[in-house]
Enzyme design. Structure first.
Site, PDB file in Angstrom:
ATOM      1  N   LEU A  45      17.284  -7.845  23.493  1.00  0.00           N
ATOM      2  CA  LEU A  45      15.829  -7.906  23.611  1.00  0.00           C
ATOM      3  C   LEU A  45      15.289  -6.973  22.540  1.00  0.00           C
ATOM      4  O   LEU A  45      15.808  -5.865  22.348  1.00  0.00           O
ATOM      5  CB  LEU A  45      15.359  -7.413  24.990  1.00  0.00           C
ATOM      6  CG  LEU A  45      15.428  -8.388  26.151  1.00  0.00           C
ATOM      7  CD1 LEU A  45      15.046  -7.690  27.447  1.00  0.00           C
ATOM      8  CD2 LEU A  45      14.529  -9.580  25.916  1.00  0.00           C
ATOM      9  N   ASP A  46      14.266  -7.401  21.839  1.00  0.00           N
ATOM     10  CA  ASP A  46      13.676  -6.558  20.806  1.00  0.00           C
ATOM     11  C   ASP A  46      13.156  -5.253  21.409  1.00  0.00           C
ATOM     12  O   ASP A  46      12.848  -5.186  22.602  1.00  0.00           O
ATOM     13  CB  ASP A  46      12.514  -7.285  20.124  1.00  0.00           C
ATOM     14  CG  ASP A  46      12.963  -8.528  19.388  1.00  0.00           C
ATOM     15  OD1 ASP A  46      14.080  -8.530  18.851  1.00  0.00           O
ATOM     16  OD2 ASP A  46      12.189  -9.502  19.360  1.00  0.00           O
ATOM     17  N   ARG A  47      13.001  -4.279  20.577  1.00  0.00           N
ATOM     18  CA  ARG A  47      12.497  -2.971  21.004  1.00  0.00           C
ATOM     19  C   ARG A  47      11.149  -3.095  21.704  1.00  0.00           C
ATOM     20  O   ARG A  47      10.871  -2.406  22.675  1.00  0.00           O
ATOM     21  CB  ARG A  47      12.385  -2.072  19.768  1.00  0.00           C
ATOM     22  CG  ARG A  47      11.918  -0.681  20.051  1.00  0.00           C
ATOM     23  CD  ARG A  47      11.945   0.137  18.767  1.00  0.00           C
ATOM     24  NE  ARG A  47      11.409   1.456  18.991  1.00  0.00           N
ATOM     25  CZ  ARG A  47      11.370   2.387  18.072  1.00  0.00           C
ATOM     26  NH1 ARG A  47      11.854   2.156  16.860  1.00  0.00           N
ATOM     27  NH2 ARG A  47      10.863   3.573  18.350  1.00  0.00           N
ATOM     28  N   SER A  49      10.073  -5.652  23.402  1.00  0.00           N
ATOM     29  CA  SER A  49      10.147  -6.554  24.545  1.00  0.00           C
ATOM     30  C   SER A  49      10.750  -5.806  25.728  1.00  0.00           C
ATOM     31  O   SER A  49      11.427  -4.802  25.562  1.00  0.00           O
ATOM     32  CB  SER A  49      11.014  -7.773  24.217  1.00  0.00           C
ATOM     33  OG  SER A  49      10.442  -8.506  23.151  1.00  0.00           O
TER      34      SER A  49
END
Length: 194
Positions: A45-47, A49
């Site tokens: 998961l992106d930072r 998100s």
């Protein structure tokens, strides 16, 4: 060796890795939350998100859940700027072209009410003159920043992105930063999905 399977509610602004990053030396990593040795995230998961992550030391399962050939459903709750039209939702359902790639069809719908999520810190930007809408998107693929690019491609930028579910495993009963082991029944269902 006994396999371990963990669910983790990744907070906003946390990297989906255990090691520190040279690009973000002050960012928190999974190490700040999960004191279990030798487990690794299944996907990322992106930072910016939030949401559900699965971690395991079962390499075979990790490969099957990470490899795009074995697509498995992941459901995201997405707060977007504006009020998406049915035509925009239809585009998402059929697949959109982002960066020269056509996404696979997905499930896309409006949530009937705001989801029961804790507030994000820091909060998303608020504009009194522009409404926001929560969507549920279920994808069986996961390219880098795909959900954000998909909503932007149909004219509704993502403000907040939370992965709610991986298959039938959900964030229910977890708060940001909390983790738990899967029950034996959840482990069986996870293996069946993979």
């Amino acid at each position: 060796m006994a396999y371990q399977y963990l669910l983790f509610y990744k907070p906003y602004n946390v990297l989906s890795q255990f090691s520190e990053s040279g690009d973000a030396p002050t960012a928190l990593t999974l190490k700040a939350f999960i004191p279990v040795a030798a487990v690794y995230p299944v996907g990322r998961l992106d930072r910016d998100s939030e949401g559900l992550m699965l971690l395991t030391n079962d390499g075979r399962l990790q490969h099957r859940l990470s490899d795009p050939r074995y697509g498995h459903p992941r459901t995201y709750w997405v707060q977007v700027e504006g009020e998406p039209t049915e035509a925009a939702l239809g585009q998402l359902r059929q697949g959109v072209t982002i960066r020269g790639y056509r996404t696979r069809p997905c499930k896309a719908s409006r949530l009937p009410e705001d989801p029961p999520l804790p507030p994000r810190h820091p909060p998303i930007r608020y504009r009194q003159s522009i409404p926001t809408t929560w969507l549920a998107l279920t994808l069986e693929e996961g390219k880098n920043r795909q959900v954000r690019r998909m909503t932007a491609a149909v004219g509704y930028p993502t403000l907040r992105l939370v992965r709610w579910a991986i298959g039938d495993l959900t964030l229910e009963d977890l708060q940001p930063g909390q983790w738990r082991s899967l029950t034996p029944d959840e482990q069986r269902r996870l293996r069946a999905m993979a």
